[in-house]
Motif scaffolding. Structure first.
Motif, short mmCIF file in Angstrom:
data_model
loop_
_atom_site.label_atom_id
_atom_site.label_comp_id
_atom_site.label_asym_id
_atom_site.label_seq_id
_atom_site.Cartn_x
_atom_site.Cartn_y
_atom_site.Cartn_z
N UNK B 7 36.99 41.03 35.78
CA UNK B 7 36.88 42.25 36.59
C UNK B 7 35.49 42.30 37.22
N UNK B 8 35.47 42.36 38.53
CA UNK B 8 34.19 42.41 39.26
C UNK B 8 33.68 43.85 39.21
N UNK B 9 32.52 44.07 38.59
CA UNK B 9 32.01 45.45 38.53
C UNK B 9 30.81 45.66 39.43
N UNK B 10 30.59 44.72 40.32
CA UNK B 10 29.57 44.95 41.35
C UNK B 10 28.33 44.11 41.21
N UNK B 105 38.71 40.97 31.66
CA UNK B 105 39.67 42.08 31.78
C UNK B 105 40.32 42.45 30.45
#
Lengths: 843, 122
Positions: B7-10, B105
């Motif tokens: 999951x890309x969280x920035x 994830x």
């Protein structure tokens, strides 16, 4: 013990006559010189055969024996005289020694085997020990006898320098050697403008090479000293019989209120010479410290052994051992000493040993690290270390010195030699304890007191399980403290995990105490937390939760307006400007000046409580309102609403001024003597926003009935008819403590000035997380009173406080409400389930 | 591991070195994403094993965070309490790629993977 003369006249002889031992047919040992050499020799003899001699010691100074090499820290204000006393009156008494102090020996009659003192006292001897030490060398220039020209040799000299420093002004130190630089450092710390005049081109040229001398010079100049090298003193200029300045050969004139002559010493051989002993530069002695008369011995700086005279302390210990062995028939012999030097100027690490002049067959191994101000040079000849000069990083000094003294072949570790013991030993010794464990038993740990590793270890094994116990047991690390790390490592190695630690260090990241760190921040001009950690050799990369907030405070206090507050080093409450509660929400306390409020403020608070659904509002002990259950995301909006009604942060969360509690005072109360409410508001307006070592509470009561409970506050004012009683150091917390009366003043202005001054004194002197109550218990009320006794000083403290406040009185809530550091309040994002996966929703 | 599992969280720049920021997860425990002064990133559940204190608000030093409630020291590397305290907070596998932070994830969904106990339970 019988004190035969309790007279206050310091020049009168004071005798401590012991009778601890029964009279017997003991040999009579007379010692001339109650200094470090004489007393050490006696200690060594007593350690071997305590009952063999009946001992009399003559001392010219009217006091007990003290550690002369620690006069520098006394001058610098880092030690007191009591702390450098080696042998107390009890020591003389317990060992049955007669001390004749303040009565100088004038003559030795070697035929009659007696010594004759100035008072006429005649003492027979079987063995005589001359330990007269050395005299300061006075350069024969015009003006050398002027009032205000002093040497740096004994406590009287230090007293003269301190008296001069009290008056301020300029000092000139002639001589840029070890002693001269230590004198210059002390006078500089005492506030004088100091110039050092040195004849040679390099400072401490006998101990340092040019490169290290340059680094030292730059550092001293950075500290405000003027260094003149290659400068020849032509005359000392006087005015009305008192020194006024120094004129150099080239015509330069330097004004001076005091001139310290520290160009060197020469053996004090007068008495020996007059009594017909063989004397060259020093009193000639053989390897057993025996002079040309078999019944007369001599040790210390007054002797010449195998052509050499020594002016350092380490050779003296070796001589005393040889002497004691000889007189107790264990003859071992002294073969001369290789010496090493450390400069006792705090914040400057400098080590030198052996021969570094280079020359035929010598190889230099040099390492420099300009950014860290480090210079290391090791000189090797025939695969053996013959000298070492270290500046900036002296941790390996004792290791190099050990290799040098043993003459060990270093060809195997040649490659890594310069990087120090840890690297040279193949990386296995990166643990400092292991490095110390690898030292040999006779490796010297404490240079000041001549204590070897073996002696420290046996002291520890004999029950000394803490640093303090080792210091009192064998004196290691008891003087200048530069070997403290080594002793601590030895404790760790010897005892495993059972070391008892004192309140010594700031935290486990450093070997320095809070007070050391604060002093060094000022002294070394340290300007940021990483800077402190680098310069003070922090053992962790970025500290811990204990030292980080403390360092942040110390820097903030030392550099108001310059140092940028490090939010990362703030405890959560001070970073979030609210009080964290057990569920992770926050409570918010707006400031109510002196406990006063009004409908507008109350309406705004009521609105906030409803708007953000705060589950509870409570009246605090500090006369204001506390709103509970606010989420960190909502804090900026809450503050914006409170700001709009004119309220600012109450700092209920900070190591800072909390509240000024008041009673109603003369405006309403029938007993009130002064306007306590009005004064409380004024004091709060003056003090709010200031960061402190710990939280700080103030109260103002309008009469001695003391309804504002001013006598359990950090600073309490109790109004009386004739003025204001100012009380300090109260605490209503875990340990209740009533205040001490600091003073009484007549006007509000004086009360406010004293309040500001007291706070600043506390800010500058207390340790981080130390409330005023334990601080005053620790330093004593007298200390506080004395510090605030002089109106000038009070004004200066108050001025420093106001200066600091000019940068602090900025409502932190307003900045956050305006959007500053929004990242501290917002989530990074929120993760929400969506069908079978997640999606990310930006905050 | 493929991108799809992460999951890309920035970007990394949104967390100042030496601090942490929070990442609420609907239906699971809130996470705290740390950026240490040495430039490493870690993700752990934002609740101290002691009394659930918000670790994201603690002082970060080395790869350790000190809980703001009672000063427990928690290793960011494996979530364990250090020193005499005992307890462990779940950690979430994290990686940084091309300046962006990714979390595993499955671990985010499951509220983090419990670190393996030091000894088998009796």
């Amino acid at each position: 013990m019988r004190v035969t003369n309790g007279d206050a006249d310091v020049n009168a002889p004071v005798n401590f006559e012991g009778n601890a031992f029964p009279e017997g047919p003991r040999e009579r040992l007379v010692v001339i010189g109650n200094g470090m050499a004489g007393c050490r020799a006696v200690e060594e003899i007593l350690a071997r055969e305590p009952e063999r001699f009946e001992i009399t010691i003559f001392g010219a100074e009217p006091r007990v024996n003290y550690n002369r090499i620690m006069l520098s820290p006394v001058l610098a204000g880092e030690k007191t005289f009591d702390e450098i006393v080696i042998n107390t009156p009890e020591w003389y008494a317990e060992n049955g020694i007669t001390l004749v102090s303040g009565d100088k020996v004038e003559r030795i009659d070697r035929d009659m085997q007696t010594v004759i003192a100035a008072s006429g006292r005649t003492e027979p001897y079987d063995k005589l020990l001359i330990a007269t030490g050395s005299d300061p060398f006075i350069i024969p220039v015009p003006g050398k006898d002027l009032d205000g020209v002093v040497t740096f040799r004994d406590l009287d000299d230090v007293d003269r320098m301190l008296a001069a420093a009290d008056k301020g002004g300029s000092a000139v130190v002639i001589g840029g050697g070890l002693l001269g630089l230590e004198a210059a450092h002390g006078l500089s710390l005492r506030g004088m403008k100091v110039s050092v005049i040195h004849l040679m081109p390099t400072l401490m040229e006998r101990q340092l090479d040019e490169a290290a001398g340059f680094l030292l010079r730059s550092e001293l100049e950075k500290r405000g000293q003027t260094i003149l090298t290659g400068a020849n003193t032509k005359e000392i200029i006087g005015k009305d019989g008192h020194v006024a300045g120094v004129r150099l050969e080239d015509g330069t004139e330097i004004p001076a209120d005091i001139v310290v002559m520290a160009v060197g010493i020469r053996p004090a051989t007068g008495l020996a010479k007059e009594s017909g002993l063989e004397v060259e530069r020093g009193i000639l002695v053989d390897d057993h410290m025996v002079t040309s008369d078999p019944n007369v011995l001599s040790v210390g700086e007054c002797v010449q052994h195998r052509g050499l005279c020594y002016g350092l302390v380490a050779p003296l210990w070796d001589m005393c051992r040889a002497l004691a062995d000889h007189v107790t028939d264990r003859a071992t012999g002294y073969e001369g000493s290789v010496t090493s030097t450390k400069l006792k100027v705090s914040g400057i690490d400098l080590f030198s040993a052996g021969d570094f002049s280079g020359g035929e067959g010598c190889e230099d191994i040099v390492m420099r690290d300009a950014a860290r101000g480090i210079y290391k040079r090791v000189i090797v000849r025939d695969n053996r270390i013959v000298g070492a000069v270290l500046y900036g990083d002296t941790a390996d000094g004792s290791w190099y010195f050990d290799l040098l003294k043993k003459g060990e072949d270093v060809s195997e570790i040649r490659e890594a030699l310069i990087f120090g013991q840890a690297f040279a030993s193949g990386g296995a010794l990166l643990d400092p304890n292991a490095a110390v464990a690898a030292l040999s038993d006779d490796a010297e740990i404490c240079g000041c007191n001549g204590v070897s590793k073996g002696q420290v270890v046996s002291c520890i094994e004999g029950g000394a399980h803490s640093l303090d116990a080792v210091r009192s047991g064998c004196k290691a690390s008891a003087s200048c403290g530069s070997c403290t790390n080594l002793v601590e490592s030895l404790l760790a190695v010897t005892l495993g995990g059972e070391v008892e630690t004192g309140p010594a260090t700031m935290c486990k990241c450093t070997s320095f105490t809070h007070d050391d760190v604060r002093a060094l921040i000022l002294e070394k001009n340290l300007t940021s937390i990483p800077h402190v950690m680098q310069e003070l050799h922090w053992s962790t990369p970025d500290g811990c939760a204990s030292c980080r907030p403390a360092l942040n405070y110390y820097l903030l206090c030392a550099l108001p307006g310059v140092y940028e507050d490090d939010q990362k080093s703030r405890f959560v409450n001070e970073r979030m400007h609210a009080n964290i509660q057990k569920d992770g929400t926050y409570s918010v306390v707006p400031r109510m000046w002196g406990g006063l409020t009004n409908p507008r403020e109350l309406r705004a608070i009521a609105d906030v409580v409803e708007k953000y659904d705060a589950p509870m509002v409570k009246v605090t002990g500090g006369q204001r309102l506390d709103i509970f259950g606010i989420k960190k995301e909502d804090l900026p909006a809450v503050w914006a609403d409170l700001n709009a009604a004119g309220m600012v942060s109450g700092h209920a969360y900070g190591k800072s001024l909390r509240t000024v509690k008041t009673c109603v005072g003369s405006e309403w109360c029938r007993f009130g003597t002064q306007d306590s409410t009005g004064l409380g508001v004024k004091i709060e307006r003056m003090t709010w926003g200031s960061w402190m070592p710990h939280k700080f509470k103030i109260a103002v009561s309008g009469c001695p009935r003391n309804c504002a409970e001013a006598t359990i506050k950090d600073f309490g004012v109790v109004c009386v008819d004739s003025g204001y009683e100012l009380h300090v150091g109260g605490n209503g917390g875990i340990k209740v403590r009533a205040t001490d009366l600091l003073c009484k003043v007549a006007t509000e202005e004086e009360a406010m000035e004293m309040c500001a001054a007291f706070i600043q004194l506390y800010r500058e002197e207390a340790r981080y997380l130390e409330r005023t109550a334990p601080w005053i218990e620790r330093v004593g009320l007298e200390h506080v009173k004395l510090a605030l006794a002089d109106p000038e000083t009070v004004r200066a403290y108050a001025a420093r406080f106001h200066h600091s406040q000019s940068f602090m009185q900025d409502d932190p809530w307003a900045k956050r409400a305006a959007g500053e550091r929004a990242d501290l309040h917002q989530h990074l994002a929120t993760v929400r389930p969506s069908d079978s996966s997640f999606q990310l929703e930006k905050a | 591991m493929m991108i799809g599992d992460w999951l890309d969280i920035g970007p990394v720049g949104q967390i100042e070195a030496g601090t942490a920021r929070t990442l609420p997860v609907e239906g699971a425990q809130e996470l705290a994403i740390f950026h240490t002064l040495r430039g490493e990133f870690f993700a752990i559940v934002n609740a101290c094993p002691h009394k659930k204190g918000p670790l994201s608000q603690g002082i970060v030093h080395g790869d350790v965070v000190t809980c703001p409630l009672h000063n427990w020291n928690i290793s960011l590397r494996d979530g364990r309490a250090l020193g005499d305290d005992e307890g462990c907070v779940p950690t979430i596998p994290l990686r940084v790629d091309a300046g962006r932070i990714y979390l595993l994830r499955a671990a985010v969904l499951g509220g983090g993977a419990e670190a393996a106990p030091a000894e088998a339970e009796a």
